[in-house]
Design a protein around this motif. Structure first.
Motif, PDB file in Angstrom:
ATOM      1  N   ALA A 121      36.260  42.278  52.158  1.00  0.00           N
ATOM      2  CA  ALA A 121      35.640  41.098  52.769  1.00  0.00           C
ATOM      3  C   ALA A 121      35.349  39.989  51.764  1.00  0.00           C
ATOM      4  O   ALA A 121      35.377  38.806  52.118  1.00  0.00           O
ATOM      5  CB  ALA A 121      34.357  41.490  53.502  1.00  0.00           C
ATOM      6  N   SER A 122      35.076  40.346  50.507  1.00  0.00           N
ATOM      7  CA  SER A 122      34.723  39.320  49.518  1.00  0.00           C
ATOM      8  C   SER A 122      35.855  38.319  49.337  1.00  0.00           C
ATOM      9  O   SER A 122      35.614  37.110  49.248  1.00  0.00           O
ATOM     10  CB  SER A 122      34.370  39.970  48.176  1.00  0.00           C
ATOM     11  OG  SER A 122      35.463  40.713  47.663  1.00  0.00           O
ATOM     12  N   LEU A 123      37.081  38.791  49.270  1.00  0.00           N
ATOM     13  CA  LEU A 123      38.220  37.898  49.099  1.00  0.00           C
ATOM     14  C   LEU A 123      38.365  36.964  50.301  1.00  0.00           C
ATOM     15  O   LEU A 123      38.644  35.771  50.152  1.00  0.00           O
ATOM     16  CB  LEU A 123      39.501  38.711  48.908  1.00  0.00           C
ATOM     17  CG  LEU A 123      40.785  37.919  48.632  1.00  0.00           C
ATOM     18  CD1 LEU A 123      40.657  37.069  47.377  1.00  0.00           C
ATOM     19  CD2 LEU A 123      41.983  38.866  48.521  1.00  0.00           C
ATOM     20  N   VAL A 124      38.133  37.499  51.498  1.00  0.00           N
ATOM     21  CA  VAL A 124      38.256  36.700  52.722  1.00  0.00           C
ATOM     22  C   VAL A 124      37.149  35.649  52.810  1.00  0.00           C
ATOM     23  O   VAL A 124      37.412  34.470  53.058  1.00  0.00           O
ATOM     24  CB  VAL A 124      38.217  37.613  53.969  1.00  0.00           C
ATOM     25  CG1 VAL A 124      38.288  36.767  55.243  1.00  0.00           C
ATOM     26  CG2 VAL A 124      39.367  38.607  53.936  1.00  0.00           C
ATOM     27  N   CYS A 125      35.900  36.062  52.595  1.00  0.00           N
ATOM     28  CA  CYS A 125      34.794  35.121  52.779  1.00  0.00           C
ATOM     29  C   CYS A 125      34.746  34.071  51.674  1.00  0.00           C
ATOM     30  O   CYS A 125      34.424  32.904  51.930  1.00  0.00           O
ATOM     31  CB  CYS A 125      33.461  35.857  52.897  1.00  0.00           C
ATOM     32  SG  CYS A 125      32.901  36.715  51.421  1.00  0.00           S
ATOM     33  N   TYR A 126      35.075  34.440  50.441  1.00  0.00           N
ATOM     34  CA  TYR A 126      35.116  33.459  49.357  1.00  0.00           C
ATOM     35  C   TYR A 126      36.252  32.460  49.582  1.00  0.00           C
ATOM     36  O   TYR A 126      36.126  31.281  49.263  1.00  0.00           O
ATOM     37  CB  TYR A 126      35.267  34.142  48.009  1.00  0.00           C
ATOM     38  CG  TYR A 126      33.983  34.721  47.459  1.00  0.00           C
ATOM     39  CD1 TYR A 126      32.779  34.036  47.587  1.00  0.00           C
ATOM     40  CD2 TYR A 126      33.964  35.954  46.804  1.00  0.00           C
ATOM     41  CE1 TYR A 126      31.598  34.553  47.080  1.00  0.00           C
ATOM     42  CE2 TYR A 126      32.789  36.482  46.293  1.00  0.00           C
ATOM     43  CZ  TYR A 126      31.604  35.782  46.435  1.00  0.00           C
ATOM     44  OH  TYR A 126      30.435  36.289  45.938  1.00  0.00           O
ATOM     45  N   ALA A 127      37.364  32.940  50.125  1.00  0.00           N
ATOM     46  CA  ALA A 127      38.480  32.042  50.426  1.00  0.00           C
ATOM     47  C   ALA A 127      38.108  31.070  51.544  1.00  0.00           C
ATOM     48  O   ALA A 127      38.464  29.884  51.492  1.00  0.00           O
ATOM     49  CB  ALA A 127      39.709  32.850  50.821  1.00  0.00           C
ATOM     50  N   CYS A 128      37.379  31.554  52.537  1.00  0.00           N
ATOM     51  CA  CYS A 128      36.946  30.680  53.640  1.00  0.00           C
ATOM     52  C   CYS A 128      36.016  29.584  53.123  1.00  0.00           C
ATOM     53  O   CYS A 128      36.141  28.420  53.501  1.00  0.00           O
ATOM     54  CB  CYS A 128      36.251  31.503  54.725  1.00  0.00           C
ATOM     55  SG  CYS A 128      37.366  32.491  55.745  1.00  0.00           S
ATOM     56  N   ARG A 129      35.082  29.961  52.254  1.00  0.00           N
ATOM     57  CA  ARG A 129      34.151  28.966  51.713  1.00  0.00           C
ATOM     58  C   ARG A 129      34.911  27.981  50.822  1.00  0.00           C
ATOM     59  O   ARG A 129      34.645  26.771  50.842  1.00  0.00           O
ATOM     60  CB  ARG A 129      33.035  29.639  50.923  1.00  0.00           C
ATOM     61  CG  ARG A 129      31.877  28.688  50.599  1.00  0.00           C
ATOM     62  CD  ARG A 129      30.589  29.443  50.390  1.00  0.00           C
ATOM     63  NE  ARG A 129      29.419  28.620  50.633  1.00  0.00           N
ATOM     64  CZ  ARG A 129      28.209  29.091  50.891  1.00  0.00           C
ATOM     65  NH1 ARG A 129      28.015  30.379  50.993  1.00  0.00           N
ATOM     66  NH2 ARG A 129      27.188  28.282  51.099  1.00  0.00           N
ATOM     67  N   SER A 130      35.854  28.472  50.046  1.00  0.00           N
ATOM     68  CA  SER A 130      36.640  27.608  49.178  1.00  0.00           C
ATOM     69  C   SER A 130      37.479  26.623  49.987  1.00  0.00           C
ATOM     70  O   SER A 130      37.693  25.483  49.562  1.00  0.00           O
ATOM     71  CB  SER A 130      37.557  28.457  48.285  1.00  0.00           C
ATOM     72  OG  SER A 130      36.803  29.258  47.400  1.00  0.00           O
ATOM     73  N   THR A 131      37.937  27.042  51.144  1.00  0.00           N
ATOM     74  CA  THR A 131      38.696  26.151  52.025  1.00  0.00           C
ATOM     75  C   THR A 131      37.849  24.944  52.423  1.00  0.00           C
ATOM     76  O   THR A 131      38.333  23.817  52.457  1.00  0.00           O
ATOM     77  CB  THR A 131      39.149  26.904  53.290  1.00  0.00           C
ATOM     78  OG1 THR A 131      39.963  28.013  52.915  1.00  0.00           O
ATOM     79  CG2 THR A 131      39.958  26.002  54.214  1.00  0.00           C
ATOM     80  N   ALA A 132      36.574  25.201  52.697  1.00  0.00           N
ATOM     81  CA  ALA A 132      35.664  24.106  53.049  1.00  0.00           C
ATOM     82  C   ALA A 132      35.454  23.171  51.868  1.00  0.00           C
ATOM     83  O   ALA A 132      35.432  21.946  52.027  1.00  0.00           O
ATOM     84  CB  ALA A 132      34.328  24.672  53.527  1.00  0.00           C
ATOM     85  N   LEU A 133      35.314  23.730  50.664  1.00  0.00           N
ATOM     86  CA  LEU A 133      35.103  22.892  49.480  1.00  0.00           C
ATOM     87  C   LEU A 133      36.314  22.003  49.220  1.00  0.00           C
ATOM     88  O   LEU A 133      36.170  20.822  48.901  1.00  0.00           O
ATOM     89  CB  LEU A 133      34.835  23.769  48.254  1.00  0.00           C
ATOM     90  CG  LEU A 133      33.354  24.079  47.950  1.00  0.00           C
ATOM     91  CD1 LEU A 133      32.694  24.829  49.087  1.00  0.00           C
ATOM     92  CD2 LEU A 133      33.226  24.871  46.652  1.00  0.00           C
ATOM     93  N   LEU A 134      37.510  22.561  49.365  1.00  0.00           N
ATOM     94  CA  LEU A 134      38.725  21.769  49.174  1.00  0.00           C
ATOM     95  C   LEU A 134      38.837  20.668  50.224  1.00  0.00           C
ATOM     96  O   LEU A 134      39.499  19.643  50.005  1.00  0.00           O
ATOM     97  CB  LEU A 134      39.965  22.672  49.237  1.00  0.00           C
ATOM     98  CG  LEU A 134      40.128  23.662  48.075  1.00  0.00           C
ATOM     99  CD1 LEU A 134      41.293  24.611  48.356  1.00  0.00           C
ATOM    100  CD2 LEU A 134      40.345  22.917  46.759  1.00  0.00           C
ATOM    101  N   GLY A 135      38.164  20.872  51.359  1.00  0.00           N
ATOM    102  CA  GLY A 135      38.178  19.876  52.426  1.00  0.00           C
ATOM    103  C   GLY A 135      37.089  18.816  52.295  1.00  0.00           C
ATOM    104  O   GLY A 135      36.921  17.982  53.187  1.00  0.00           O
ATOM    105  N   GLY A 136      36.344  18.853  51.182  1.00  0.00           N
ATOM    106  CA  GLY A 136      35.339  17.820  50.942  1.00  0.00           C
ATOM    107  C   GLY A 136      33.921  18.197  51.301  1.00  0.00           C
ATOM    108  O   GLY A 136      33.032  17.345  51.313  1.00  0.00           O
ATOM    109  N   HIS A 137      33.666  19.469  51.570  1.00  0.00           N
ATOM    110  CA  HIS A 137      32.325  19.929  51.919  1.00  0.00           C
ATOM    111  C   HIS A 137      31.676  20.602  50.708  1.00  0.00           C
ATOM    112  O   HIS A 137      32.322  21.370  49.996  1.00  0.00           O
ATOM    113  CB  HIS A 137      32.393  20.918  53.083  1.00  0.00           C
ATOM    114  CG  HIS A 137      32.963  20.336  54.337  1.00  0.00           C
ATOM    115  ND1 HIS A 137      32.186  19.711  55.289  1.00  0.00           N
ATOM    116  CD2 HIS A 137      34.243  20.258  54.781  1.00  0.00           C
ATOM    117  CE1 HIS A 137      32.968  19.292  56.280  1.00  0.00           C
ATOM    118  NE2 HIS A 137      34.216  19.613  55.997  1.00  0.00           N
TER     119      HIS A 137
END
Length: 415
Positions: free
Chosen positions: A361-377
């Motif tokens: 789960a760590s790889l999935v949830c960290y990737a999801c949060r990183s997706t938001a950061l790359l999107g400007g959040h």
């Protein structure tokens, strides 16, 4: 249905392909989980481990400290002293997701973690203000095969929604891991050719990138707190990513690359795991170390991790590098926890879930949060927080079902 909700729901629907039990309610937000739990009978738990876990906790305190003690050895990779030496005022002090979000329902011993950096906005309703939430009462348990009578076919196909984005995935990722050494190149490309699997993680990231594009970033730039930083500087028309200008943008490209990086990291972990477990097969074919040798397999896994690290740095977001590097550490921590756990600890539900968090789960949830950061959040924004919480529950549910299949599915199906 508003755009963001459509893609979030699509990401949740992937659970219907892996989860055929009441655990589908894990995808409900924490703040509405109490209503969902009423529809689930506690004695229909996934595993009998629940009952063991309850008995163990019956004589213990319900405090966070007591629960932590009950979980046995923790996967300490780096000491607190060493960890402190590597931090500065601006570096991210990340906390494991199970200390940010509730992992089990109240009636099964679950606790609401205290509010700290990383979950401060977990109960925020900023995304709901003025917008009807059409998914508030949506439960996968209402559908056929999951306990209800609604037709699954009425839900959108999540894989089809990002089919065009993922179509060139295998070819492009093979190019990213190419090397001049023939044997190493063939071993590294093994999972990206015929044995590419379900592409679960890249699909989730693609769907999340579309969802976060439909959300306006919160203004957190005036703060000097590290949790209010991390948002990429986006170069798009209007200065803000939207559903209209997202596709084809530099943000879109980097989020797609993140999906490739995550798949490379995952594949490397599979190659190493098969060596450790002495597994003969993987995804219906021979494991890499069986095709070549243990040495080649280890080198191939190391090479993939090295390539992932280089590609990660090229995303040009220091916060994302820190977050995803932590996911690598978590993968190792999960293996250590599995090796150190006693048979009794392996029977505790929360201990099992923590191990599953580190390993999957760590790889999935960290990737999801990183997706938001790359999107400007920003890291601590409502959107980024919601992304990690979603990935946390999705990753755990995915691993639970995968473990169940180890007992219930035929070897020729599992590979």
């Amino acid at each position: 249905m508003m755009t963001a909700s459509k893609y979030v729901m699509a990401a949740s629907i992937i659970a219907t392909m892996t989860i055929m039990t009441p655990t589908s309610n894990a995808f409900a937000p924490r703040q509405c989980s109490s209503r969902v739990i009423q529809h689930v009978q506690s004695h229909n738990s996934l595993m009998q481990m629940n009952q063991v876990q309850k008995e163990i906790h019956a004589t213990s305190s319900s405090s966070n400290e007591s629960v932590s003690k009950d979980l046995g050895p923790q996967p300490v990779v780096v000491s607190k002293e060493s960890e402190a030496l590597s931090h500065s005022r601006t570096t991210m002090k990340l906390t494991p997701s199970f200390n940010l979000f509730q992992m089990l329902p109240d009636d099964e011993g679950g606790l609401v973690p205290p509010t700290i950096a990383g979950n401060e906005l977990r109960d925020s309703d900023i995304l709901k203000v003025g917008v009807p939430d059409t998914l508030w009462d949506m439960k996968l348990s209402d559908y056929k095969g999951l306990g209800g009578d609604k037709k699954i076919e009425t839900l959108p196909d999540p894989f089809q929604m990002v089919e065009k984005e993922l179509k060139p995935f295998s070819d492009s990722i093979q190019e990213l891991v190419s090397t001049d050494q023939p044997i190493l190149s063939m071993a590294a490309k093994h999972f990206f050719q015929k044995r590419h699997g379900k592409r679960f993680r890249p699909t989730i990231i693609q769907l999340m990138s579309k969802a976060v594009a439909a959300c306006d970033p919160e203004n957190m730039k005036a703060s000097d707190r590290w949790q209010d930083s991390g948002a990429s500087d986006v170069d798009v028309e209007g200065g803000v990513v939207t559903s209209t200008n997202h596709k084809g943008s530099d943000v879109w490209r980097k989020q797609a690359e993140l999906g490739q990086i995550v798949e490379i990291i995952h594949s490397a972990s599979l190659i190493h795991d098969d060596v450790l477990d002495e597994a003969d097969t993987r995804r219906g074919g021979e494991a890499v170390h069986k095709l070549y040798s243990n040495k080649v397999a280890i080198l191939a896994g190391d090479y993939l991790l090295a390539r992932a690290s280089v590609l990660l740095a090229r995303l040009e977001n220091k916060a994302v590098v820190q977050i995803m590097a932590t996911s690598l550490e978590s993968l190792v921590a999960g293996e250590i926890m599995q090796l150190k756990s006693s048979p009794e600890e392996l029977l505790q539900m929360e201990s099992y879930l923590r191990k599953s968090y580190y390993k999957t789960a760590s790889l999935v949830c960290y990737a999801c949060r990183s997706t938001a950061l790359l999107g400007g959040h920003a890291y601590g924004s409502t959107v980024a927080t919601a992304c990690e919480e979603f990935g946390f529950h999705m990753g755990l549910a995915f691993q639970i079902q995968d473990d169940i299949l180890d007992f219930t599915a035929a070897a020729d199906i599992l590979g």
